[in-house]
Design a protein around this motif. Structure first.
Motif, mmCIF file in Angstrom:
data_model
loop_
_atom_site.group_PDB
_atom_site.id
_atom_site.type_symbol
_atom_site.label_atom_id
_atom_site.label_comp_id
_atom_site.label_asym_id
_atom_site.label_seq_id
_atom_site.Cartn_x
_atom_site.Cartn_y
_atom_site.Cartn_z
ATOM 1 N N GLY A 1 32.994 59.420 17.638
ATOM 2 C CA GLY A 1 31.695 58.767 17.431
ATOM 3 C C GLY A 1 30.669 59.215 18.449
ATOM 4 O O GLY A 1 29.464 59.317 18.141
ATOM 5 N N LYS B 1 29.021 62.478 17.316
ATOM 6 C CA LYS B 1 28.026 62.274 16.261
ATOM 7 C C LYS B 1 26.716 61.736 16.840
ATOM 8 O O LYS B 1 25.621 62.190 16.461
ATOM 9 C CB LYS B 1 28.568 61.306 15.211
ATOM 10 N N ASP B 2 26.809 60.783 17.760
ATOM 11 C CA ASP B 2 25.598 60.249 18.376
ATOM 12 C C ASP B 2 24.863 61.317 19.188
ATOM 13 O O ASP B 2 23.625 61.346 19.224
ATOM 14 C CB ASP B 2 25.950 59.068 19.273
ATOM 15 N N ASN C 1 22.969 63.467 16.734
ATOM 16 C CA ASN C 1 21.761 62.769 16.274
ATOM 17 C C ASN C 1 20.674 62.792 17.339
ATOM 18 O O ASN C 1 19.481 62.940 17.023
ATOM 19 C CB ASN C 1 22.102 61.331 15.894
ATOM 20 N N ASP D 1 34.651 67.807 10.656
ATOM 21 C CA ASP D 1 34.567 67.643 9.200
ATOM 22 C C ASP D 1 35.890 67.133 8.630
ATOM 23 O O ASP D 1 35.925 66.192 7.816
ATOM 24 C CB ASP D 1 34.190 68.978 8.573
ATOM 25 N N TRP E 1 36.519 63.409 9.738
ATOM 26 C CA TRP E 1 35.680 62.441 9.028
ATOM 27 C C TRP E 1 36.116 62.297 7.566
ATOM 28 O O TRP E 1 36.094 61.192 7.021
ATOM 29 C CB TRP E 1 34.215 62.886 9.106
ATOM 30 N N GLN F 1 34.826 59.132 5.661
ATOM 31 C CA GLN F 1 33.448 59.036 6.116
ATOM 32 C C GLN F 1 32.673 60.284 5.705
ATOM 33 O O GLN F 1 33.230 61.370 5.580
ATOM 34 C CB GLN F 1 33.398 58.873 7.646
ATOM 35 N N SER F 2 31.387 60.087 5.483
ATOM 36 C CA SER F 2 30.511 61.198 5.069
ATOM 37 C C SER F 2 29.581 61.605 6.199
ATOM 38 O O SER F 2 28.421 61.967 5.964
ATOM 39 C CB SER F 2 29.701 60.789 3.836
ATOM 40 N N ASP F 3 30.065 61.534 7.421
ATOM 41 C CA ASP F 3 29.209 61.838 8.581
ATOM 42 C C ASP F 3 28.762 63.296 8.586
ATOM 43 O O ASP F 3 27.617 63.597 8.958
ATOM 44 C CB ASP F 3 29.955 61.517 9.869
ATOM 45 N N GLU G 1 25.794 63.827 6.415
ATOM 46 C CA GLU G 1 24.561 63.378 7.055
ATOM 47 C C GLU G 1 24.047 64.410 8.051
ATOM 48 O O GLU G 1 22.829 64.648 8.149
ATOM 49 C CB GLU G 1 24.809 62.043 7.749
ATOM 50 N N VAL G 2 24.973 65.019 8.790
ATOM 51 C CA VAL G 2 24.569 66.050 9.756
ATOM 52 C C VAL G 2 23.954 67.244 9.023
ATOM 53 O O VAL G 2 22.908 67.776 9.438
ATOM 54 C CB VAL G 2 25.787 66.479 10.600
#
Length: 416
Positions: A244, A247-248, A251, A277, A280, A285-287, A290-291
């Motif tokens: 996590g 990912k932050d 972002n 990938d 997730w 999860q579809s993180d 989103e990226v």
């Protein structure tokens, strides 16, 4: 000229004069006078002051010299007044030994510099490093200092993040001290969290602040790939707490899309994008989607440089090809251009007269170009073989036979 009848008186007188001349020339004569700077010393006074009595042998003279000497073996060492003692300046604390013990910071810096120059020596020297650290890391304060030193070295030395992450993984399992504040791994993650909480300010900071933050991001990516956490009897797994966080961090980098931040994000995704990938997707999860959507929006709207936009487009192409991985490659004997994307991977690359490269993957003119190039390649090979036997016109029969057999065997293997 005198004849033999001359009288004896003049002859005797002349011989006595010659003897006086010879004696005056070859005899030492009177001793030299004393220099004017020192008054002459009489024989009596010299004998009275001489420590060696006349008529004694050498051993008695030496005994008399030692007896009358005022020198002493117990006399203090003579040191000139202008001499400064280096030992007194360095070891003013009366420490024993000639050299002070190296500090923990010196030891960490020395072996990190060594690992940076020869990363392959980590496997052979990690046990020595661990034993040395276990002998000196005896308190909670020293353990925290060790974590800080390794973190700083791993994020400040270029290209040391991978070796630093491997080192951290080993120490997290082998540093014995585990105080109430946490073991090595827990303290390291706490140190990383400190930088994580400052991400929003760091991506908008000055170039120096951004550079340090980008080094931290790449080190955290290496740490996610290399840090293993054991849970019970299961096989060691990755630290999911970093999943996590990465990912932050992505972002945060995309929220301020200037060139340095975008290039850091691209490096992080090239490093760990395939693992992120897969993880997730396993979690449902579809993180990653989103990226990828953020990257596409930046390519369309952000005012980044052409080089940064080109890097983002290459990254999108890499992700669309499953990060360059091929999971279902055909067996080499059954591989064809239709069922194996890596079929042409090991084929040679040829160049036309104008410098244009072409391989077996190029459609249309490849076979024709290859056939036209083969005579030249064959002639060059024959010329190369002739150069070994020293004759450019003909080869040795044995070499020619071996070369032809080699060509036939190569053709047979290719047809199989």
């Amino acid at each position: 000229m005198y004849n033999s009848s001359s009288s004896s008186t003049p002859s005797s007188s002349s011989s006595s004069e010659a003897g006086d001349i010879r004696s005056s020339v070859f005899s030492p004569g009177e001793p030299l006078r004393q220099p004017r700077t020192s008054p002459p010393v009489s024989d009596s006074s010299a004998e009275s002051r001489s420590p060696i009595p006349s008529g004694h042998n050498s051993s008695s003279a030496a005994d008399a010299l030692v007896k009358n000497s005022k020198l002493s073996a117990a006399a203090p060492e003579f040191v000139p007044g202008c001499y400064a003692s280096f030992q007194d300046d360095v070891y003013s604390d009366d420490s024993e030994g000639h050299y002070p013990e190296p500090s923990l910071a010196d030891f960490i810096q020395d072996f990190v510099s060594h690992l940076n120059l020869s990363p392959g020596s980590l496997e052979s020297e990690i046990d020595y490093i661990t034993d040395t650290l276990n002998s000196c890391v005896t308190t909670e304060e020293i353990l925290q200092e060790l974590v800080e030193l390794i973190y700083v070295q791993s994020t400040s030395i270029p290209n040391f993040a991978y070796t630093g992450a491997r080192l951290c993984n080993h120490l997290s399992h082998h540093i014995r001290l585990s105080p109430a504040s946490g073991n090595f791994r827990q303290l390291l993650l706490q140190r990383c969290r400190t930088e994580y909480e400052q991400r929003e300010q760091a991506v908008r900071g000055d170039p120096g602040t951004q550079k340090r933050f980008h080094s931290y991001v790449l080190f955290l990516g290496e740490l996610y790939l290399n840090l293993e956490i054991k849970s019970g009897k299961d096989t060691p797994g990755r630290a999911n707490v970093l999943l996590g966080a990465l990912k932050d961090l992505l972002n945060a980098l995309f929220s301020h899309p200037d060139d340095p931040n975008l290039m850091c994000a691209v490096k992080l995704l090239k490093l760990s994008g395939s693992i992120l990938d897969d993880t997730w997707k396993e979690k449902g999860q579809s993180d990653m989607d989103e990226v990828i959507k953020k990257i596409e929006d930046i390519c369309l709207d952000a005012k980044c440089s052409r080089d940064a936009r080109q890097m983002l487009l290459k990254l999108l192409e890499l992700q669309s090809s499953n990060w360059g991985r091929v999971h279902t490659a055909a067996v080499s004997s059954d591989a064809t251009p239709d069922n194996d994307p890596n079929y042409f991977m090991n084929e040679p690359t040829f160049y036309t007269t104008d410098g244009t490269p072409f391989t077996a993957a190029d459609p249309g003119e490849y076979r024709q170009r290859l056939q036209s190039a083969l005579p030249y390649i064959y002639n060059e090979g024959m010329l190369l073989c002739c150069s070994f036997c020293g004759d450019e016109d003909e080869m040795d029969p044995e070499i020619e036979e071996a070369f032809e057999r080699f060509c036939m065997e190569s053709d047979a293997r290719r047809k199989k």
